[in-house]
Design an enzyme around this catalytic site. Sequence first.
Site, short mmCIF file in Angstrom:
data_model
loop_
_atom_site.label_atom_id
_atom_site.label_comp_id
_atom_site.label_asym_id
_atom_site.label_seq_id
_atom_site.Cartn_x
_atom_site.Cartn_y
_atom_site.Cartn_z
N CYS A 51 -28.13 12.18 37.75
CA CYS A 51 -28.78 12.31 36.39
C CYS A 51 -30.15 12.02 36.32
O CYS A 51 -29.92 10.70 36.51
CB CYS A 51 -27.95 12.36 35.37
N CYS A 82 -25.26 10.49 29.30
CA CYS A 82 -26.61 10.29 28.29
C CYS A 82 -26.68 11.72 27.32
O CYS A 82 -27.43 11.78 26.55
CB CYS A 82 -27.68 10.13 29.05
N CYS A 121 -30.12 9.28 33.34
CA CYS A 121 -29.35 8.05 33.32
C CYS A 121 -28.88 7.33 34.71
O CYS A 121 -28.29 6.48 34.60
CB CYS A 121 -28.29 8.19 32.16
N CYS A 128 -25.09 26.09 38.07
CA CYS A 128 -26.37 26.44 38.29
C CYS A 128 -27.21 25.28 37.60
O CYS A 128 -27.38 25.37 36.49
CB CYS A 128 -26.41 27.80 37.93
N CYS A 162 -24.52 16.19 31.09
CA CYS A 162 -24.04 14.78 31.40
C CYS A 162 -23.19 14.04 30.44
O CYS A 162 -23.72 13.93 29.13
CB CYS A 162 -25.38 13.90 31.88
ZN ZN Z 1 -27.15 11.41 32.22
#
Ligand code: ZN
Length: 181
Positions: free
Chosen positions: A97, A148, A100, A168, A145
């Site tokens: 991510c 975060c 984070c 996607c 995610c």
């Molecule tokens: Zn994250």
Amino acid sequence: MDRRLFLLGLATAPLCAHAQPKGARTMKDIDAMQKNWKTYLAAGAPAVSPDEPLKLADAEWRKRLPGESYSVLRKEGTERAGTSPLNGEKRPGVFVCAGCGLPLFTSEMKYESGTGWPSFFTTIPGVFEQKKDFYLIYPRSEYHCKRCGGHQGHVFDDGPPPTNQRWCNNGVALKFLPKGA
Ligand SMILES: [Zn+2]
């Protein structure tokens, strides 16, 4: 459908070996990819867990993230198709991510969907939360995610077998950490 129930159902269903073309992936392979994802981490990569939430004020996110990453991750924007350098990324490694650092996918889970967005047929387990959105009138499965809350993309059911999933993902919401780095 609850993902664990889905996987359990497949695990108990008899496998029909001749139904798969030679060399095709089985759910056993997917299971192994999900279990062994850490083998794609570079040596000394920081351990980031979905169970340690990262919560920041909006102004703080705006400061930390480049403009387009901010609008995708924090405002559920969508990058223009075909713009991400990660579309062509084929080295072994882990996609984390961009907000984070939580590992989300390995290079082994990526495939060329032809859509112009980085696409994956499965994910590292336990890293996403999902909701339905109606921005395009019909419902789509948004995923973000777990650590975060950053928006990553949408999941569709037209991916390759055996999962038939197409995660996607916006490239600007990801960072690629090559295993060899
Ligand atoms: Zn994250």
